[in-house]
Design a protein around this motif. Structure first.
Motif, PDB file in Angstrom:
ATOM      1  N   GLY A   1      17.610 -20.726 -12.183  1.00  0.00           N
ATOM      2  CA  GLY A   1      16.198 -20.460 -11.826  1.00  0.00           C
ATOM      3  C   GLY A   1      15.982 -18.765 -12.198  1.00  0.00           C
ATOM      4  O   GLY A   1      16.865 -18.258 -12.178  1.00  0.00           O
ATOM      5  N   ALA A   2      14.616 -18.643 -12.317  1.00  0.00           N
ATOM      6  CA  ALA A   2      14.435 -17.276 -12.371  1.00  0.00           C
ATOM      7  C   ALA A   2      14.475 -16.548 -11.171  1.00  0.00           C
ATOM      8  O   ALA A   2      15.197 -15.407 -10.941  1.00  0.00           O
ATOM      9  CB  ALA A   2      12.999 -17.026 -12.850  1.00  0.00           C
ATOM     10  N   ASP A   3      14.766 -17.263  -9.889  1.00  0.00           N
ATOM     11  CA  ASP A   3      14.926 -16.728  -8.810  1.00  0.00           C
ATOM     12  C   ASP A   3      16.293 -16.075  -8.571  1.00  0.00           C
ATOM     13  O   ASP A   3      16.875 -15.096  -8.229  1.00  0.00           O
ATOM     14  CB  ASP A   3      14.805 -17.771  -7.574  1.00  0.00           C
ATOM     15  CG  ASP A   3      13.376 -18.207  -7.431  1.00  0.00           C
ATOM     16  OD1 ASP A   3      12.496 -17.303  -8.058  1.00  0.00           O
ATOM     17  OD2 ASP A   3      13.301 -19.302  -6.379  1.00  0.00           O
TER      18      ASP A   3
ATOM     19  N   PHE B   1       4.446 -13.575  -4.915  1.00  0.00           N
ATOM     20  CA  PHE B   1       5.286 -14.297  -4.749  1.00  0.00           C
ATOM     21  C   PHE B   1       6.513 -13.938  -3.679  1.00  0.00           C
ATOM     22  O   PHE B   1       7.063 -12.986  -3.816  1.00  0.00           O
ATOM     23  CB  PHE B   1       5.987 -14.465  -6.341  1.00  0.00           C
ATOM     24  CG  PHE B   1       7.023 -15.696  -6.284  1.00  0.00           C
ATOM     25  CD1 PHE B   1       6.795 -16.859  -6.321  1.00  0.00           C
ATOM     26  CD2 PHE B   1       8.465 -15.091  -6.753  1.00  0.00           C
ATOM     27  CE1 PHE B   1       7.829 -17.818  -6.401  1.00  0.00           C
ATOM     28  CE2 PHE B   1       9.453 -15.974  -6.859  1.00  0.00           C
ATOM     29  CZ  PHE B   1       9.018 -17.611  -6.793  1.00  0.00           C
TER      30      PHE B   1
ATOM     31  N   TYR C   1      10.454 -12.056  -4.120  1.00  0.00           N
ATOM     32  CA  TYR C   1      10.909 -10.710  -4.307  1.00  0.00           C
ATOM     33  C   TYR C   1      11.377 -10.139  -3.100  1.00  0.00           C
ATOM     34  O   TYR C   1      12.463  -9.296  -2.963  1.00  0.00           O
ATOM     35  CB  TYR C   1       9.694 -10.093  -4.844  1.00  0.00           C
ATOM     36  CG  TYR C   1       9.082 -10.442  -6.056  1.00  0.00           C
ATOM     37  CD1 TYR C   1       9.572 -11.056  -7.201  1.00  0.00           C
ATOM     38  CD2 TYR C   1       7.730 -10.386  -6.138  1.00  0.00           C
ATOM     39  CE1 TYR C   1       8.968 -11.581  -8.232  1.00  0.00           C
ATOM     40  CE2 TYR C   1       6.904 -11.022  -7.232  1.00  0.00           C
ATOM     41  CZ  TYR C   1       7.505 -11.482  -8.258  1.00  0.00           C
ATOM     42  OH  TYR C   1       6.974 -12.113  -9.223  1.00  0.00           O
TER      43      TYR C   1
ATOM     44  N   ASN D   1       0.967 -14.972  -9.622  1.00  0.00           N
ATOM     45  CA  ASN D   1       1.113 -16.038  -8.939  1.00  0.00           C
ATOM     46  C   ASN D   1       0.581 -15.697  -7.393  1.00  0.00           C
ATOM     47  O   ASN D   1       1.169 -14.805  -6.871  1.00  0.00           O
ATOM     48  CB  ASN D   1       2.207 -16.545  -8.629  1.00  0.00           C
ATOM     49  CG  ASN D   1       2.484 -18.038  -7.847  1.00  0.00           C
ATOM     50  OD1 ASN D   1       1.487 -18.527  -7.132  1.00  0.00           O
ATOM     51  ND2 ASN D   1       3.522 -18.629  -7.790  1.00  0.00           N
TER      52      ASN D   1
ATOM     53  N   SER E   1      11.243 -23.739 -15.471  1.00  0.00           N
ATOM     54  CA  SER E   1      10.879 -24.496 -14.561  1.00  0.00           C
ATOM     55  C   SER E   1       9.374 -24.846 -14.746  1.00  0.00           C
ATOM     56  O   SER E   1       8.912 -25.799 -14.195  1.00  0.00           O
ATOM     57  CB  SER E   1      10.793 -23.803 -13.134  1.00  0.00           C
ATOM     58  OG  SER E   1      12.191 -23.490 -12.639  1.00  0.00           O
TER      59      SER E   1
HETATM   60  C1  LIG Z   1       8.040 -20.308 -10.258  1.00  0.00           C
HETATM   61  C2  LIG Z   1       8.064 -18.956 -10.185  1.00  0.00           C
HETATM   62  C3  LIG Z   1       9.371 -18.229 -10.296  1.00  0.00           C
HETATM   63  C4  LIG Z   1      10.769 -18.961 -10.693  1.00  0.00           C
HETATM   64  O1  LIG Z   1      10.966 -19.888 -10.243  1.00  0.00           O
HETATM   65  P1  LIG Z   1      12.347 -20.717 -10.746  1.00  0.00           P
HETATM   66  O2  LIG Z   1      12.264 -21.940 -10.578  1.00  0.00           O
HETATM   67  O3  LIG Z   1      13.333 -20.044  -9.858  1.00  0.00           O
HETATM   68  O4  LIG Z   1      12.584 -20.327 -12.031  1.00  0.00           O
HETATM   69  C5  LIG Z   1       9.249 -16.996 -10.223  1.00  0.00           C
HETATM   70  N1  LIG Z   1       8.234 -16.181 -10.282  1.00  0.00           N
HETATM   71  C6  LIG Z   1       6.993 -16.923  -9.908  1.00  0.00           C
HETATM   72  C7  LIG Z   1       5.904 -15.880  -9.846  1.00  0.00           C
HETATM   73  C8  LIG Z   1       7.062 -18.127 -10.020  1.00  0.00           C
HETATM   74  O5  LIG Z   1       5.935 -18.679  -9.641  1.00  0.00           O
END
Ligand SMILES: *Cc1c(COP(=O)(O)O)cnc(C)c1O
Length: 365
Positions: A90-92, A116, A119, A165, A221
């Motif tokens: 995931g980007a997380d 979000f 962070y 977001n 995602s």
């Molecule tokens: C959904 C989201 C991510 C990352 O989500 P992953 O499922 O971890 O890839 C990152 N930043 C924002 C602002 C998001 O809404």
């Protein structure tokens, strides 16, 4: 025996899932319209599903080639070197890798509010702390370099979410450039483009040709419909790309996820359709919802409905799950993800009824 002091750590509050809500309401999950987590209503690309099925018999082996292939595929897509692509769960996961690579104990990061949650969570996991800059309703959530710099105090990492977001606002390219030019040498600017595919603004990845204080995160995602597989990445400057080998969790991006991501990248039609439907849906929400909304560059719209949690709860009883944005610091709003055309129309019908009902109850009370 106790863990370290975690009192400053907040738990992540996810959007509610269909299964969970279905059990509570005593209905089948497919009777519910889930518009609370900005997932892709079209599902994953069929090619990605096939790739997962094909790779399933081989999951006894650690993922190596697939990870290399995905890294190279992304490097060529963005015209960067493969060292610059940090594939992650995931980007997380990429946000964590950046924290690991950048934060010393007590370093601070600067994050948007509302914003979000992960962070600052990631900073705290890495013994750092977070300060906030406002993205304010009074300015229609406009994102400017000046707005960030107003709160900036030499933090080690500054986070920008664009599209943002939960508001949907976009930081224009020239504002990102101004921010990159204005921060101190020790500050890394992370531009989170989780919703980048849906926006018209070009990607900040292009700026890596000129700036070495920038990292851009992206995910499979959302537009690629692979949220359940947990696969994303960061694109970083060539100068410190090799830090990845020192900070990544070995094999954290799994075989099925890497294979699915490769297949999804090749299915341009699926992404294009997803982006088109989202563009239609966000305009439909803007036109048809009986609530104040804001222009969105993402696959969701923020709507001011009065009592966000009462509206979200009432909508859920009628089978439409939206995101109560209290945990983002916007208790008067809900965030509604773009669904298929049918889901989006249904969401508007239900939300308009519910907003009127909740307002009427408020007057009576
Ligand atoms: C959904 C989201 C991510 C990352 O989500 P992953 O499922 O971890 O890839 C990152 N930043 C924002 C602002 C998001 O809404």
């Amino acid at each position: 025996m106790m863990p370290r002091d975690l009192s400053a750590h907040e738990a992540y509050v996810p959007g509610r899932g269909s299964e969970e809500v279905a059990r509570e309401l005593g209905v089948e999950p497919d009777e519910l319209t889930k518009l609370s987590s900005n997932e892709n209503p079209h599902g994953p690309s069929p090619a990605a599903v096939a790739a997962v099925e094909d790779a399933a018999p081989d999951v006894n082996v650690y993922p190596k080639t697939s990870h290399t292939d995905l890294t190279e595929r992304l490097a060529s897509k963005w015209d960067v070197s493969s060292e610059q692509v940090w594939v992650s769960p995931g980007a997380d996961g990429a946000l964590d890798y950046l924290s690991r690579a950048f934060l010393d104990p007590d370093d601070r990061v600067l994050v948007p509010t509302p914003g979000f949650a992960y962070y600052s969570m990631s900073a705290r996991y890495h013994h750092g702390d977070a300060a906030e800059y406002g993205v304010s309703k009074a300015d229609d959530f406009a994102q400017t370099a000046a707005g960030v710099l107003d709160a900036y105090d030499g933090e080690r990492i500054v986070y920008v979410t664009t599209p943002h977001n939960p508001t949907g606002s976009v930081m224009p390219r020239e504002e990102i450039v101004e921010l990159l030019e204005s921060v101190e040498d020790r500050t890394l600017v992370v531009v989170d483009e989780a919703y980048g595919e849906y926006a018209e603004e070009p990607t900040a990845i292009e700026l890596l040709a000129e700036y070495d204080n920038l990292a851009v995160t992206r995910t499979f995602s959302k537009a690629y419909g692979l949220a359940g597989l947990r696969i994303g990445y960061a694109v970083v400057p060539a100068a410190w790309g090799d830090a990845y080998a020192r900070v990544n969790t070995p094999f954290a991006a799994n075989e099925l996820a890497c294979r699915a991501a490769l297949a999804a990248l090749d299915d341009e039609e699926h992404v294009e359709e997803s982006v088109e439907t989202a563009a239609w849906a966000r305009e439909y929400y803007r036109d048809e919802l009986d609530a104040r909304t804001w222009p969105s560059g993402g696959n969701f719209v923020l709507a001011e409905v009065g009592d966000g949690s009462a509206v979200a709860e009432a909508a859920q009883r009628r089978g439409v799950i939206v995101r109560d944005t209290s945990s983002f610091g916007l208790p008067e709003c809900v965030r509604v993800s773009c669904g298929t055309r049918e889901e989006t129309k249904r969401a508007v019908e239900v939300l308009n009824d519910v907003v009127a009902d909740v307002a009427a109850e408020g007057t009576r009370a």
